[in-house]
Design a protein around this motif. Sequence first.
Motif, PDB file in Angstrom:
ATOM      1  N   LEU A  98       1.728 -10.395  35.931  1.00 22.16           N
ATOM      2  CA  LEU A  98       2.943 -10.911  35.293  1.00 22.16           C
ATOM      3  C   LEU A  98       4.180 -10.134  35.736  1.00 22.16           C
ATOM      4  O   LEU A  98       5.254 -10.716  35.927  1.00 22.16           O
ATOM      5  N   ILE A  99       4.028  -8.830  35.890  1.00 21.58           N
ATOM      6  CA  ILE A  99       5.161  -8.010  36.337  1.00 21.58           C
ATOM      7  C   ILE A  99       5.604  -8.443  37.732  1.00 21.58           C
ATOM      8  O   ILE A  99       6.802  -8.584  38.016  1.00 21.58           O
ATOM      9  N   ALA A 100       4.618  -8.673  38.622  1.00 22.00           N
ATOM     10  CA  ALA A 100       4.947  -9.101  39.985  1.00 22.00           C
ATOM     11  C   ALA A 100       5.607 -10.477  39.981  1.00 22.00           C
ATOM     12  O   ALA A 100       6.595 -10.712  40.695  1.00 22.00           O
ATOM     13  N   PHE A 101       5.081 -11.397  39.176  1.00 19.67           N
ATOM     14  CA  PHE A 101       5.685 -12.732  39.093  1.00 19.67           C
ATOM     15  C   PHE A 101       7.108 -12.656  38.536  1.00 19.67           C
ATOM     16  O   PHE A 101       8.007 -13.391  38.977  1.00 19.67           O
ATOM     17  N   PHE A 106      13.144 -13.057  39.197  1.00 18.99           N
ATOM     18  CA  PHE A 106      14.514 -12.538  39.131  1.00 18.99           C
ATOM     19  C   PHE A 106      15.138 -12.344  40.515  1.00 18.99           C
ATOM     20  O   PHE A 106      16.360 -12.399  40.653  1.00 18.99           O
ATOM     21  N   ALA A 107      14.299 -12.135  41.536  1.00 23.20           N
ATOM     22  CA  ALA A 107      14.849 -11.835  42.863  1.00 23.20           C
ATOM     23  C   ALA A 107      14.872 -13.039  43.797  1.00 23.20           C
ATOM     24  O   ALA A 107      15.566 -13.012  44.814  1.00 23.20           O
ATOM     25  N   GLY A 108      14.111 -14.091  43.475  1.00 24.89           N
ATOM     26  CA  GLY A 108      13.973 -15.207  44.403  1.00 24.89           C
ATOM     27  C   GLY A 108      15.011 -16.293  44.230  1.00 24.89           C
ATOM     28  O   GLY A 108      15.845 -16.267  43.318  1.00 24.89           O
ATOM     29  N   ALA A 114      11.154 -21.304  40.262  1.00 19.61           N
ATOM     30  CA  ALA A 114      10.356 -22.346  39.605  1.00 19.61           C
ATOM     31  C   ALA A 114       8.863 -22.042  39.724  1.00 19.61           C
ATOM     32  O   ALA A 114       8.110 -22.139  38.748  1.00 19.61           O
ATOM     33  N   LEU A 115       8.438 -21.669  40.940  1.00 19.09           N
ATOM     34  CA  LEU A 115       7.025 -21.350  41.151  1.00 19.09           C
ATOM     35  C   LEU A 115       6.614 -20.127  40.328  1.00 19.09           C
ATOM     36  O   LEU A 115       5.539 -20.105  39.713  1.00 19.09           O
ATOM     37  N   SER A 116       7.478 -19.125  40.299  1.00 18.52           N
ATOM     38  CA  SER A 116       7.172 -17.903  39.541  1.00 18.52           C
ATOM     39  C   SER A 116       7.047 -18.201  38.056  1.00 18.52           C
ATOM     40  O   SER A 116       6.168 -17.662  37.372  1.00 18.52           O
ATOM     41  N   LEU A 117       7.919 -19.067  37.557  1.00 17.63           N
ATOM     42  CA  LEU A 117       7.870 -19.410  36.134  1.00 17.63           C
ATOM     43  C   LEU A 117       6.557 -20.109  35.783  1.00 17.63           C
ATOM     44  O   LEU A 117       5.942 -19.825  34.749  1.00 17.63           O
TER      45      LEU A 117
END
Length: 738
Positions: A98-101, A106-108, A114-117
């Motif tokens: 979750l930390i990596a996602f 926040f950086a992408g 959208a993919l990270s969410l």
Amino acid sequence: MLGLGISLGYLITNQIPFDPVKLSWSKIQILYIGVYYIALSIPFFFTGMVVAAAFSSLSERAGLIYGADLLGAGTGAISILYIMTVYGPDKSVFFISLIAFSAAFFAGGKRLKALSLILILFTASMMFFNPYFMNLKMSPYKGLQIALRYPGAEHLKTYFSPFSRVDTFKSPAVRYAPGLSLKYLEELPEQVGFSIDGSEMNAITAYSNRASLTFLRYLPSALPYEVFRRNDVLILDPKGGLQSITAKYYGSSNIYKIENNPLLVKVVRKDFDEFSGRIYSGNTWSGLGRSWLKYSDRDFDVIDIPMTGTVPSGSFGISEDYRFTVEAFKEYLSHLKMEGVLSINMFILPPLRTELRILNTAVRAIRDMGVKNRDIEKHFAAIRSLESICILMKKSPFTADDIEAIKKFSKDRRFDLIYYPGIKEDETNIYIRTPLNEYFTMFKNILNPETHEQFINSYIFDIKPVSDENPFFHYYLKLKNIRAIYKTMGGKWQYFIEEGYILPVVFIQVLLLGIVLMILPAVKTPKTRNKVKNKVKNKVEKKENLNLTSGINLLPYFAFLGLGFMFVEVSLVHKMILPLENPSYALATVLTSILISSGAGSLASYKFRKLSSPALTIFISILTISYSILLPSITDIISPCPLPIKAISVFFIFLPLGFLMGIPFPTGLKLLGEKNKPLIPWAWTINGCMSVLAPILTIMLALVTGFKIVLWLGALAYLMAFVFLKQFIKNQLYNAQR
């Protein structure tokens, strides 16, 4: 990709049917170890790509990038203790994902957000619903799994902490009375079993009424309570509290308990307080018993050390055990009253080795405390049952009354005498006979000053005393006797796995994989060669002088930095286990200190260029050797303090060394980037491979030489790094003058 790699690596390894127990007969298990590497390397592969790309494109800012990387790693080293406490080991993996996602969110850009969410929501739902495939799988050969296969067995609850897992259960397999006399034919009181990390089995015994505890009188461990004064008793690592109940049964006035596993104390107090007779309700501390004793002014009639929960596991031989070093025995003896007795109880695990090392280490301790060789045997006695042994060590010589009482205790319960001062061979090996009466013979040889050295040197196993510098108490292997040991162990390799001989296998596999990874960048395909030729042609046309091999002679510098950094870091972690009293605390504290301070050093080198001097590695070497010499005195000063104060002290103690250790790597990358940027990923690969090999090599070397020598080897590695860096700079100056 990093977040996916973390979760995926865990899920894949959880499905690999690797089992250390099967290594003795299933060779495919060695292959599974290799599969583990590949699966667990997935997140590190993506991390390495990101960092290498950053170094390659921004080599002039290597100090800034490396510093940020280390600061994050240091923060993670201490944060994981809290995360593991809250989520347990399996859910912690997904929390880290979750930390990596979240970082990607926040950086992408928009699509990445959208993919990270989506991945964040999916991972969070997985943690909430906890599907079965997320749960950590346990070997079916572990004690817990075996006990739960009995008809009517019931798993009660699982508890987690950063340093262990405790499972409580009910099972017909729970019948915990180590060494119970064959004369006792009654039922045992109710017991609830528990396991530590699925393997170390023990039980909590119901303390309902005195009549139900009669079986305690028929245990070998009751000997010191039956024969000697027992007003003031100290029990080290009582686990399920059987020895605490024994002391209470015999009417001891003051019973002190020091349990090394705080989670176990918490479990018993929370869920089994009344059931156990409140064994941990008063005079109870968590920590290492010898550390508590060192700064205590109390003396005891009995110091009781039950080892009857200790069984070999996959890395038993390479696990430090500071409870049974020469220094530890000196501490125990110094806190006995003049007529006090030290009692050690353990299961019998043939062939004899644990018992003999205990005895030999105790002999060295009492000799160092001033007892003459000819008088040493007067301070020892031992008895055995079918499955356990009780060794007694008295501060003063055993008296005639003591000996008669020991003989009566053993005869009444059909226990065999092993040794007491003046024993005759025909008094031994009566009830539970062994073909060679080896217990008596070997104890006699160790305690007899005329046969002591010759017996120790000629014995098939290494049973020499261990010290705090080399605290591998359970490592008994003599390399020259491998064939004889293999034959003695019935032609099975399981013993060698328990002794830690999986380490050389792992080392060889990692070494081969590392060599491939380090050579791979040098292998050029035809397509790559054409690209290089075109690049050279373009450079020549632009009248730029490019030497494609320039900078290669700096690559060993990064290899020695990787070796040196990890030799020092891993050795310091192990040397802090004793003062911090727990491997997890030592690991978290030292890593946090070294990584955060190294990150600060790297950031400082980016801002203050004068710090990036080649001579810095020499200073690191000198400082490392200084630490190796001064650490014992420093730890003596901080040891009396509460754990939080000790952890904070250790954190600040290593800041100067860590600060300097963070500077050489970005310094080298900056120099390499100025000369040949394409070599930066190669340098990163070499440094990473050496950093993986070094921890394995640290333990292998420490088994033979001790951690102080490994620290010195770390200092030597930094000196070698200086040599290569100095030579590189010298060549650069020479080429510039041509």
